[in-house]
Scaffold this active site. Sequence first.
Site, PDB file in Angstrom:
ATOM      1  N   LYS A  35     -17.907   5.063  -0.484  1.00 33.29           N
ATOM      2  CA  LYS A  35     -16.841   4.980   0.525  1.00 33.29           C
ATOM      3  C   LYS A  35     -17.202   5.830   1.739  1.00 33.29           C
ATOM      4  CE  LYS A  35     -12.896   3.839  -2.378  1.00 33.29           C
ATOM      5  NZ  LYS A  35     -11.516   4.030  -2.704  1.00 33.29           N
ATOM      6  N   THR A 123       2.088   9.818  -3.310  1.00 29.51           N
ATOM      7  CA  THR A 123       3.441   9.674  -3.866  1.00 29.51           C
ATOM      8  C   THR A 123       3.512  10.453  -5.176  1.00 29.51           C
ATOM      9  OG1 THR A 123       3.587   7.487  -2.869  1.00 29.51           O
ATOM     10  CG2 THR A 123       5.151   7.976  -4.640  1.00 29.51           C
ATOM     11  N   GLU A 159       0.565  -2.085   2.851  1.00 30.71           N
ATOM     12  CA  GLU A 159      -0.780  -2.656   2.918  1.00 30.71           C
ATOM     13  C   GLU A 159      -0.687  -3.989   3.654  1.00 30.71           C
ATOM     14  OE1 GLU A 159      -2.852  -2.822  -0.850  1.00 30.71           O
ATOM     15  OE2 GLU A 159      -2.373  -0.726  -1.193  1.00 30.71           O
ATOM     16  N   ASN A 212      11.071   2.872  -2.303  1.00 33.47           N
ATOM     17  CA  ASN A 212      10.372   1.840  -3.082  1.00 33.47           C
ATOM     18  C   ASN A 212      11.282   1.186  -4.116  1.00 33.47           C
ATOM     19  OD1 ASN A 212       8.017   2.110  -1.712  1.00 33.47           O
ATOM     20  ND2 ASN A 212       6.838   3.026  -3.371  1.00 33.47           N
ATOM     21  N   CYS A 277       1.806   0.195  -5.541  1.00 31.82           N
ATOM     22  CA  CYS A 277       2.922   1.135  -5.354  1.00 31.82           C
ATOM     23  C   CYS A 277       4.170   0.800  -6.169  1.00 31.82           C
ATOM     24  CB  CYS A 277       3.269   1.231  -3.877  1.00 31.82           C
ATOM     25  SG  CYS A 277       1.999   2.093  -2.949  1.00 31.82           S
TER      26      CYS A 277
HETATM   27  P1  NAD Z   1      -6.652   4.636  -3.122  1.00 24.78           P
HETATM   28  O1  NAD Z   1      -6.943   4.507  -4.559  1.00 24.78           O
HETATM   29  O2  NAD Z   1      -6.923   3.492  -2.193  1.00 24.78           O
HETATM   30  O3  NAD Z   1      -7.430   5.916  -2.514  1.00 24.78           O
HETATM   31  C1  NAD Z   1      -7.512   7.143  -3.151  1.00 24.78           C
HETATM   32  C2  NAD Z   1      -8.849   7.758  -2.764  1.00 24.78           C
HETATM   33  O4  NAD Z   1      -8.932   9.098  -3.249  1.00 24.78           O
HETATM   34  C3  NAD Z   1     -10.045   7.036  -3.369  1.00 24.78           C
HETATM   35  O5  NAD Z   1     -10.921   6.663  -2.337  1.00 24.78           O
HETATM   36  C4  NAD Z   1     -10.704   8.069  -4.308  1.00 24.78           C
HETATM   37  O6  NAD Z   1     -12.094   7.941  -4.369  1.00 24.78           O
HETATM   38  C5  NAD Z   1     -10.269   9.358  -3.649  1.00 24.78           C
HETATM   39  N1  NAD Z   1     -10.234  10.538  -4.535  1.00 24.78           N
HETATM   40  C6  NAD Z   1      -9.707  10.675  -5.770  1.00 24.78           C
HETATM   41  N2  NAD Z   1      -9.867  11.925  -6.217  1.00 24.78           N
HETATM   42  C7  NAD Z   1     -10.499  12.617  -5.241  1.00 24.78           C
HETATM   43  C8  NAD Z   1     -10.933  13.965  -5.117  1.00 24.78           C
HETATM   44  N3  NAD Z   1     -10.744  14.857  -6.067  1.00 24.78           N
HETATM   45  N4  NAD Z   1     -11.576  14.312  -3.974  1.00 24.78           N
HETATM   46  C9  NAD Z   1     -11.779  13.427  -2.996  1.00 24.78           C
HETATM   47  N5  NAD Z   1     -11.371  12.128  -3.057  1.00 24.78           N
HETATM   48  C10 NAD Z   1     -10.734  11.738  -4.161  1.00 24.78           C
HETATM   49  O7  NAD Z   1      -5.121   5.083  -3.035  1.00 24.78           O
HETATM   50  P2  NAD Z   1      -4.074   4.734  -1.873  1.00 24.78           P
HETATM   51  O8  NAD Z   1      -3.596   3.341  -2.034  1.00 24.78           O
HETATM   52  O9  NAD Z   1      -4.578   5.198  -0.572  1.00 24.78           O
HETATM   53  O10 NAD Z   1      -2.860   5.689  -2.337  1.00 24.78           O
HETATM   54  C11 NAD Z   1      -2.933   7.104  -2.238  1.00 24.78           C
HETATM   55  C12 NAD Z   1      -1.558   7.679  -2.509  1.00 24.78           C
HETATM   56  O11 NAD Z   1      -0.628   7.215  -1.517  1.00 24.78           O
HETATM   57  C13 NAD Z   1      -0.956   7.267  -3.850  1.00 24.78           C
HETATM   58  O12 NAD Z   1      -0.176   8.308  -4.334  1.00 24.78           O
HETATM   59  C14 NAD Z   1      -0.074   6.080  -3.476  1.00 24.78           C
HETATM   60  O13 NAD Z   1       0.995   5.915  -4.396  1.00 24.78           O
HETATM   61  C15 NAD Z   1       0.445   6.510  -2.132  1.00 24.78           C
HETATM   62  N6  NAD Z   1       0.841   5.409  -1.253  1.00 24.78           N
HETATM   63  C16 NAD Z   1       0.094   4.268  -1.193  1.00 24.78           C
HETATM   64  C17 NAD Z   1       0.464   3.234  -0.334  1.00 24.78           C
HETATM   65  C18 NAD Z   1      -0.328   1.953  -0.291  1.00 24.78           C
HETATM   66  O14 NAD Z   1       0.201   0.956   0.246  1.00 24.78           O
HETATM   67  N7  NAD Z   1      -1.539   1.892  -0.802  1.00 24.78           N
HETATM   68  C19 NAD Z   1       1.589   3.388   0.489  1.00 24.78           C
HETATM   69  C20 NAD Z   1       2.307   4.579   0.436  1.00 24.78           C
HETATM   70  C21 NAD Z   1       1.926   5.582  -0.439  1.00 24.78           C
END
Ligand code: NAD
Length: 450
Positions: A35, A123, A159, A212, A277
Amino acid sequence: MTITIVGSGYVGLTTAVWLATLGHKVYCVDNNQDKVSKIQKGEAPFYEPGLDELLKKVLKRGLLSATDNLEESVLFSDITIIAVGTPTTNGKIDLTAIKVATKAIAKVLRKTNKYHVVVVKSTVLPGVTGETVKTILEKYSRKAVGEFGLCMNPEFMREGKALEDTLNPDRLVIGQIDEKSGSEFAKIYKKVVTPKIFTNLWTAEMIKYTANALLATLISFSNEIARISETTGKIDAVDVWKGVHLDKRLSPQVGKTRIRPGVLGYIFSGIGFGGSCFPKDIKALVNYADEIGVEASLIKSVIEINKTQPYRAIKFLKDVLGKDLNNKKIAILGLTFKADTDDIRESPALVIIDRLLGEGARVSCHDPRAYKEGFPRELKNPQVVLAQSIQEAIRNADAVVLVTDWNEYKKLKPKYFKENMKLPVVIDGRRIYDKDVFTNAGVIYKGIGL
Ligand code: NAD
């Protein structure tokens, strides 16, 4: 200001690009080297309309950089935002990634005397920031809150519309452990004109779950109405929603125009909600309610309805093709949980495919985005054919199940299905086609709520 964002997924990277466009210097930290390399080249590691272009711009201006070096980034920053995943495992929120990231950040805080604010954007359930995260930060930094700041800043972007939502936020919720944390952190949003809500950490966390859960409840409610409508054989839920949506409290009249608020998209019947989510967050909320002794019966029903909603498609297939689906070729149009994303996490398509394979059907899928780079890991069964075109997917099929309302599919005419399929059976899981046009053209058309 200089900001580190830990986690470069949908939330982390989109936020990073936005903060860079506001003029901040942003470090995107991710422990997935693939990534990081992609971001460095100006390519988002996931599909989000418009993101690549803006990413390239901020990289060129030197406002954003991607790295796997958390220590150096945090050391050079004023604020660190945690945006790692918080999946739900066996109904419970899994805080592994949050804990790992927090511990690593805390160890850096130990080495610096500069005031630094740690912000949880992932979240997380009420109490996680103020208890779990705070405890880890204090333990490994050997400092107490006050010597560093702590905030919770939930994310509301969708998204598929992540950039649009992030660049034009409808509100900013800032949960703060103390006033200094909130006011220092809020400086990054100084240029952003939108309502800002300052509250405590617990309330900030709850606002996200409530938002949500409300939307998921509207969807399951709409799907329950669809089931009642279908069963009568005389009611079309699409017309029901037309009648309901025109209530001026739902579609206010401004001058001569009727406003159609986005929430109406959730008050409509479909094949069920999915994604990374809603399903995990409302399960975690129910579990949390249980733990504190509250019976969240309404939200439990929302989950139950959603669990079985994709099976309505199987019922419709059997209504037309008979009980035995063995060796029938079923085409699935759309694997992603909604259009304009490449995310298939918890998509209803996966539930339908699993059941079809269990019944001995042959499954052929199409999706414009879900598998550009190989077999999606969520799609466990390699028996499924991933077609490269819509035509390949539906050719000689006994039936089509439309799962995702991609624009490509909206344009398809009844003639196209008739010419390519063995039997022109279309199960419309999103009600994107006109039932009369399809039926009059000789398609056997079934739809949710019909
Ligand atoms: P995602 O899985 O797309 O991204 C998470 C990233 O974190 C990954 O790239 C992973 O490699 C990285 N990661 C994990 N552990 C790590 C560490 N120790 N050090 C560095 N990088 C690390 O997740 P997302 O969809 O972006 O969601 C992230 C958070 O936001 C979640 O809690 C989700 O519930 C919340 N959220 C998501 C959305 C959505 O639409 N996707 C919307 C609102 C809130």
